[in-house]
Design a protein around this motif. Structure first.
Motif, short mmCIF file in Angstrom:
data_model
loop_
_atom_site.label_atom_id
_atom_site.label_comp_id
_atom_site.label_asym_id
_atom_site.label_seq_id
_atom_site.Cartn_x
_atom_site.Cartn_y
_atom_site.Cartn_z
N LEU A 1 0.83 -1.20 0.00
CA LEU A 1 0.00 0.00 0.00
C LEU A 1 0.87 1.26 0.00
O LEU A 1 0.56 2.23 -0.70
CB LEU A 1 -0.94 0.00 1.20
N GLN A 2 1.97 1.22 0.75
CA GLN A 2 2.91 2.35 0.74
C GLN A 2 3.48 2.56 -0.65
O GLN A 2 3.60 3.69 -1.12
CB GLN A 2 4.07 2.09 1.71
N ARG A 3 3.85 1.46 -1.30
CA ARG A 3 4.42 1.55 -2.64
C ARG A 3 3.42 2.16 -3.62
O ARG A 3 3.76 3.03 -4.41
CB ARG A 3 4.86 0.15 -3.09
N ILE A 4 2.17 1.72 -3.54
CA ILE A 4 1.13 2.27 -4.42
C ILE A 4 0.96 3.76 -4.13
O ILE A 4 0.90 4.58 -5.05
CB ILE A 4 -0.20 1.51 -4.26
N ALA A 5 0.87 4.13 -2.86
CA ALA A 5 0.71 5.53 -2.48
C ALA A 5 1.86 6.37 -3.03
O ALA A 5 1.64 7.47 -3.55
CB ALA A 5 0.62 5.67 -0.96
N ASN A 6 3.07 5.85 -2.94
CA ASN A 6 4.25 6.59 -3.41
C ASN A 6 4.35 6.64 -4.93
O ASN A 6 4.88 7.60 -5.49
CB ASN A 6 5.53 5.99 -2.84
N ASP A 7 3.86 5.61 -5.61
CA ASP A 7 3.98 5.53 -7.06
C ASP A 7 2.91 6.31 -7.81
O ASP A 7 3.07 6.58 -9.00
CB ASP A 7 3.95 4.07 -7.53
N LEU A 8 1.82 6.65 -7.13
CA LEU A 8 0.79 7.44 -7.80
C LEU A 8 1.34 8.84 -8.07
O LEU A 8 1.87 9.47 -7.16
CB LEU A 8 -0.48 7.54 -6.94
#
Length: 98
Positions: free
Chosen positions: A76-83
């Motif tokens: 979830l952190q990765r998705i948040a950062n990649d958006l």
């Protein structure tokens, strides 16, 4: 942009998180949403099943959730950062305020 808050204080399993997401967000195509990180990425980045609409999703009280579900939390952190900042969906993870 509307704000949707997911209080993760009682999330113990991956299923708990996906149920919370679908209940709070009421995303488009929730009946065919895959309830996994790949499906969430497709939903928030490309409008696939599980699309929350234009919004900011804030995951609050993630301390225990992160400890119990480190793989899901880091995804979830990765998705948040990649958006991208210009994305129509933003995801914010907030620790407990104690």
């Amino acid at each position: 942009m509307k704000k949707i808050i997911l209080n993760c204080v009682s999330v113990e399993t991956d299923d708990d998180f996906w149920s919370l997401y679908c209940e709070a967000v009421q995303p488009e195509g929730s009946n065919i949403f895959g309830r996994n990180l790949h499906a969430l990425w497709d939903a928030v980045s490309a409008g696939g099943p599980g699309w929350p609409g234009e919004c900011q999703i804030e995951l609050m009280n993630v301390d225990e959730f992160a400890r119990r579900n480190p793989q899901l939390y880091s995804g979830l952190q990765r998705i948040a950062n990649d958006l991208p900042e210009s994305s129509r969906v933003q995801i914010v993870l907030t620790k407990s305020l104690m």
